[in-house]
Motif scaffolding. Structure first.
Motif, PDB file in Angstrom:
ATOM      1  N   SER A 232     120.629  47.824  17.634  1.00  9.06           N
ATOM      2  CA  SER A 232     121.064  46.575  18.268  1.00  9.06           C
ATOM      3  C   SER A 232     120.894  46.644  19.781  1.00  9.06           C
ATOM      4  N   LEU A 233     121.142  47.829  20.326  1.00 10.63           N
ATOM      5  CA  LEU A 233     121.010  48.031  21.768  1.00 10.63           C
ATOM      6  C   LEU A 233     119.561  47.810  22.209  1.00 10.63           C
ATOM      7  N   VAL A 234     118.628  48.423  21.481  1.00 10.55           N
ATOM      8  CA  VAL A 234     117.208  48.290  21.819  1.00 10.55           C
ATOM      9  C   VAL A 234     116.735  46.858  21.593  1.00 10.55           C
ATOM     10  N   GLU A 235     117.202  46.245  20.509  1.00  7.80           N
ATOM     11  CA  GLU A 235     116.824  44.869  20.199  1.00  7.80           C
ATOM     12  C   GLU A 235     117.282  43.920  21.310  1.00  7.80           C
ATOM     13  N   THR A 236     118.510  44.118  21.773  1.00  9.57           N
ATOM     14  CA  THR A 236     119.040  43.292  22.864  1.00  9.57           C
ATOM     15  C   THR A 236     118.252  43.526  24.145  1.00  9.57           C
ATOM     16  N   ARG A 237     117.947  44.783  24.397  1.00 11.95           N
ATOM     17  CA  ARG A 237     117.171  45.110  25.592  1.00 11.95           C
ATOM     18  C   ARG A 237     115.797  44.436  25.547  1.00 11.95           C
ATOM     19  N   LEU A 238     115.174  44.417  24.385  1.00 12.37           N
ATOM     20  CA  LEU A 238     113.857  43.793  24.238  1.00 12.37           C
ATOM     21  C   LEU A 238     113.925  42.301  24.577  1.00 12.37           C
ATOM     22  N   ILE A 239     114.945  41.625  24.050  1.00 14.00           N
ATOM     23  CA  ILE A 239     115.109  40.186  24.303  1.00 14.00           C
ATOM     24  C   ILE A 239     115.282  39.925  25.799  1.00 14.00           C
ATOM     25  N   ILE A 240     116.144  40.720  26.437  1.00 14.33           N
ATOM     26  CA  ILE A 240     116.416  40.530  27.866  1.00 14.33           C
ATOM     27  C   ILE A 240     115.173  40.811  28.703  1.00 14.33           C
ATOM     28  N   GLU A 241     114.503  41.926  28.414  1.00 12.32           N
ATOM     29  CA  GLU A 241     113.462  42.394  29.328  1.00 12.32           C
ATOM     30  C   GLU A 241     112.125  41.683  29.171  1.00 12.32           C
ATOM     31  N   VAL A 242     111.776  41.267  27.970  1.00  9.06           N
ATOM     32  CA  VAL A 242     110.525  40.516  27.805  1.00  9.06           C
ATOM     33  C   VAL A 242     110.625  39.190  28.556  1.00  9.06           C
ATOM     34  N   ASN A 243     111.760  38.525  28.416  1.00 10.65           N
ATOM     35  CA  ASN A 243     111.957  37.253  29.119  1.00 10.65           C
ATOM     36  C   ASN A 243     112.090  37.457  30.627  1.00 10.65           C
ATOM     37  N   SER A 244     112.707  38.562  31.027  1.00  6.04           N
ATOM     38  CA  SER A 244     112.834  38.857  32.456  1.00  6.04           C
ATOM     39  C   SER A 244     111.468  39.114  33.088  1.00  6.04           C
ATOM     40  N   ALA A 245     110.605  39.836  32.370  1.00  5.44           N
ATOM     41  CA  ALA A 245     109.264  40.121  32.891  1.00  5.44           C
ATOM     42  C   ALA A 245     108.480  38.823  33.084  1.00  5.44           C
ATOM     43  N   ARG A 246     108.607  37.921  32.117  1.00  2.00           N
ATOM     44  CA  ARG A 246     107.920  36.628  32.221  1.00  2.00           C
ATOM     45  C   ARG A 246     108.414  35.846  33.445  1.00  2.00           C
ATOM     46  N   LEU A 247     109.728  35.776  33.605  1.00  2.00           N
ATOM     47  CA  LEU A 247     110.300  35.039  34.735  1.00  2.00           C
ATOM     48  C   LEU A 247     109.992  35.715  36.066  1.00  2.00           C
ATOM     49  N   CYS A 248     110.025  37.044  36.071  1.00  2.00           N
ATOM     50  CA  CYS A 248     109.760  37.785  37.302  1.00  2.00           C
ATOM     51  C   CYS A 248     108.342  37.523  37.802  1.00  2.00           C
ATOM     52  N   ALA A 249     107.385  37.455  36.876  1.00  2.00           N
ATOM     53  CA  ALA A 249     105.997  37.194  37.267  1.00  2.00           C
ATOM     54  C   ALA A 249     105.856  35.836  37.948  1.00  2.00           C
ATOM     55  N   VAL A 250     106.684  34.887  37.550  1.00  2.00           N
ATOM     56  CA  VAL A 250     106.626  33.541  38.129  1.00  2.00           C
ATOM     57  C   VAL A 250     107.433  33.452  39.426  1.00  2.00           C
ATOM     58  N   ARG A 251     108.613  34.088  39.427  1.00  2.00           N
ATOM     59  CA  ARG A 251     109.571  33.870  40.514  1.00  2.00           C
ATOM     60  C   ARG A 251     109.632  34.979  41.557  1.00  2.00           C
ATOM     61  N   ARG A 252     108.943  36.062  41.330  1.00  2.00           N
ATOM     62  CA  ARG A 252     109.120  37.226  42.199  1.00  2.00           C
ATOM     63  C   ARG A 252     108.810  36.894  43.662  1.00  2.00           C
ATOM     64  N   SER A 253     109.598  37.510  44.537  1.00  2.00           N
ATOM     65  CA  SER A 253     109.378  37.385  45.979  1.00  2.00           C
ATOM     66  C   SER A 253     108.683  38.653  46.457  1.00  2.00           C
ATOM     67  N   GLU A 254     108.273  38.669  47.706  1.00  2.00           N
ATOM     68  CA  GLU A 254     107.666  39.878  48.260  1.00  2.00           C
ATOM     69  C   GLU A 254     108.687  41.019  48.293  1.00  2.00           C
ATOM     70  N   LYS A 255     109.942  40.665  48.538  1.00  2.00           N
ATOM     71  CA  LYS A 255     110.997  41.680  48.568  1.00  2.00           C
ATOM     72  C   LYS A 255     111.193  42.308  47.191  1.00  2.00           C
ATOM     73  N   SER A 256     111.253  41.472  46.148  1.00  2.00           N
ATOM     74  CA  SER A 256     111.451  42.015  44.800  1.00  2.00           C
ATOM     75  C   SER A 256     110.225  42.795  44.339  1.00  2.00           C
ATOM     76  N   LEU A 257     109.030  42.354  44.756  1.00  2.00           N
ATOM     77  CA  LEU A 257     107.810  43.080  44.405  1.00  2.00           C
ATOM     78  C   LEU A 257     107.823  44.474  45.034  1.00  2.00           C
ATOM     79  N   THR A 258     108.273  44.552  46.275  1.00  2.00           N
ATOM     80  CA  THR A 258     108.375  45.850  46.955  1.00  2.00           C
ATOM     81  C   THR A 258     109.364  46.762  46.240  1.00  2.00           C
ATOM     82  N   GLU A 259     110.476  46.191  45.774  1.00  2.00           N
ATOM     83  CA  GLU A 259     111.484  46.974  45.053  1.00  2.00           C
ATOM     84  C   GLU A 259     110.900  47.537  43.754  1.00  2.00           C
ATOM     85  N   ILE A 260     110.116  46.728  43.049  1.00  2.00           N
ATOM     86  CA  ILE A 260     109.489  47.190  41.805  1.00  2.00           C
ATOM     87  C   ILE A 260     108.467  48.286  42.105  1.00  2.00           C
ATOM     88  N   GLU A 261     107.679  48.098  43.166  1.00  2.00           N
ATOM     89  CA  GLU A 261     106.687  49.109  43.563  1.00  2.00           C
ATOM     90  C   GLU A 261     107.367  50.445  43.858  1.00  2.00           C
TER      91      GLU A 261
END
Length: 237
Positions: free
Chosen positions: A104-133
């Protein structure tokens, strides 16, 4: 006759944060803690419970998320203005969520993170991109030094969730992070050199998809990135 070992069941030991939540529930049920009452400071609670402030902070964060407690900057943490039955029900649900169920933990993580990755690609700022780098580089450095990379890995994933600019997704991930760390340490996920090197490559691919703001590719890569973890989790139960 020797009985088969599968007649026994695994013992689930409660985490310190769950025990703290249980104590707060008992204080509310008994009337010792009432609506509007202020909790002692994190330091005082840590000393009283005999645990690190990390566990106290985790417990408070979970109770805040579900509306049981409310923290005001510079003023402290207070019991929310909700009915006793409502609060007790919420705390019971928190403790159920807190019990470790790896799948259940992994399943929940998958739901959160796949959608987060999609949103991050659209909404990311230069600051957040630097943090990921920086998180990608830190993880790779930990792998090269043969250090335990689990927290560096989570820092990378957390940076992506933050980059999604969705506070609810961020809060949901923060709630399950302690159990993710415990479970991954217990099951020794991605511990071989080959697996860790593959993870480095996958992190870099995710970074590039987010950099070029391709939401479909970012979501697909995150899904693939966590796919092996899902397969492993299915085999455990």
């Amino acid at each position: 006759m020797e009985i088969p070992v599968n007649q026994f069941e695994k013992i689930n030991v409660a985490s310190p944060s769950d025990l703290i939540i249980e104590q707060i529930k008992n204080q509310i049920s008994s009337g010792k803690l009432k609506h509007g009452d202020k909790l002692p400071s994190e330091r005082q609670l840590s000393e009283t419970f005999g645990v690190s402030r990390t566990y106290v902070r985790e417990s408070i964060r979970k109770l805040e998320f579900y509306g049981v407690l409310k923290t005001y900057p510079q003023n402290g943490t207070f019991v929310a203005d909700s009915g006793i039955d409502t609060i007790e029900g919420l705390i019971s649900n928190i403790l159920k969520v807190g019990s470790r169920d790896f799948f259940s933990l992994v399943e929940t993580r998958l739901i959160i993170e796949v959608n987060s990755a999609r949103l991050c690609a659209v909404r990311r700022s230069e600051k957040s991109l630097t943090e990921i780098e920086e998180a990608v580089v830190n993880f790779e450095n930990e792998v090269n030094r043969n250090n335990d990379p689990y927290e560096a890995d989570l820092a990378f994933h957390t940076a992506i969730v933050r980059g999604s600019n969705n506070k609810v997704l961020k809060s949901l991930l923060e709630i399950i992070i302690p159990d993710i760390i415990s479970s991954y340490t217990e099951y020794r996920m991605c511990s071989s050199t080959r697996e860790l090197n593959n993870t480095v490559k996958e992190h870099r691919s995710l970074l590039e998809a987010i950099r070029k703001q391709d939401p479909d590719e970012a979501a697909e890569l995150m899904n693939k990135h966590l796919e092996n973890v899902m397969k492993f989790a299915r085999n455990q139960f």
